[in-house]
Design an enzyme around this catalytic site. Structure first.
Site, short mmCIF file in Angstrom:
data_model
loop_
_atom_site.label_atom_id
_atom_site.label_comp_id
_atom_site.label_asym_id
_atom_site.label_seq_id
_atom_site.Cartn_x
_atom_site.Cartn_y
_atom_site.Cartn_z
N LYS A 88 0.85 -1.19 0.00
CA LYS A 88 0.00 0.00 0.00
C LYS A 88 0.88 1.24 0.00
O LYS A 88 1.78 1.37 0.84
CB LYS A 88 -0.87 -0.02 1.25
C1 E4P Z 1 -8.23 1.54 3.80
O1 E4P Z 1 -7.48 1.19 2.94
C2 E4P Z 1 -8.09 2.81 4.53
O2 E4P Z 1 -6.87 2.88 5.15
C3 E4P Z 1 -9.21 2.96 5.51
O3 E4P Z 1 -10.42 2.52 4.91
C4 E4P Z 1 -9.33 4.34 6.11
O4 E4P Z 1 -10.53 4.44 6.83
P1 E4P Z 1 -10.82 5.65 7.83
O5 E4P Z 1 -10.99 6.89 7.05
O6 E4P Z 1 -12.09 5.24 8.53
O7 E4P Z 1 -9.64 5.71 8.77
#
Ligand code: E4P
Length: 228
Positions: A88
């Site tokens: 990622k």
């Molecule tokens: C996923 O890849 C993201 O890191 C995650 O969905 C972020 O979610 P949040 O905005 O609730 O922290």
């Protein structure tokens, strides 16, 4: 539509996987910090997640590097943990360059913190395997997160982006920062490939008061059959 669980909590992942509808896991530095994760345990923790979900479920492990060279080194290290690791990376200039370099080595990248169509188009051209536009964080600043994700789904769907993708796989959109079951409904209606959903929201997705009421009445009537 596929469902990923958005957590680093092994118990949540085990339970979600046991329900038979899980296709992957996404983690991020905040989710790892939330479970009290330590730096020295990070790679081992990611390996445990990969082992729980099995080789067919992609597991996103996030790089915390800021430069392309560091991201590439991080990506190579993370990809060596297990074959189902997806690296990622942030949707920045450095992230794009690292994505392209990693894609050329056959390493799949999930471009995160994506908030616009132009960002998503560049990420797709750079060979991203997944792009994660965020919904909830847009809503948090009083903007329409779902509308932006819908634009991204439409724009990416207009083109073939397999040229630089690892193994020629078409990029998929992961609707991220999902905060409610209704977010999931709307993402499915707009044709998002995947939703990554917090465990608490996945539990809510299966709940419906009419299901509970119907089950209760079937059980009550079946008792009459047993007593007849
Ligand atoms: C996923 O890849 C993201 O890191 C995650 O969905 C972020 O979610 P949040 O905005 O609730 O922290």
């Amino acid at each position: 539509m596929k469902f990923f669980v958005d957590t680093a909590d092994l118990k949540e992942i085990e339970e979600a996987a046991s329900w038979g509808a899980l296709a992957g896991v996404t983690t991020n530095p905040s989710l790892y910090a939330k479970i009290g994760g330590k730096l020295e345990d990070f790679d081992g923790h990611m390996k445990k997640i990969c082992d729980i979900v099995g080789p067919d479920c992609p597991v996103s492990a996030e790089s915390v590097a800021m430069t392309r060279d560091e991201m590439i080194a991080d990506g190579e290290r993370l990809a060596a943990i297990a074959p189902n690791i997806v690296v990622k990376l942030p949707t920045t200039v450095e992230g794009l360059a690292a994505c392209r370099a990693l894609a050329e080595k056959g390493i799949r990248c999930n471009m995160t913190l994506c908030f616009s169509v132009p960002q998503a188009l560049l990420a797709a051209r750079a060979g991203a395997r997944y792009i994660s536009p965020f919904i909830g964080r847009f809503d948090d600043i009083s903007q329409d997160g779902l509308a932006e994700v819908e634009n991204i789904v439409t724009a990416i769907g207009n083109y073939d982006f397999t040229e630089h993708a690892p193994n020629g796989e078409q990029v998929e959109i992961i609707a991220a920062s999902v905060r409610s079951a209704n977010h999931v409904t709307q993402c499915a209606l707009m044709g998002a490939d995947i939703a990554t959903v917090p465990f608490g929201v996945i539990k809510k997705m299966i709940q419906h008061p009419l299901t509970d009421r119907g089950l209760e009445s079937f059980m009550k009537d079946w008792q009459k059959v047993l007593n007849a």
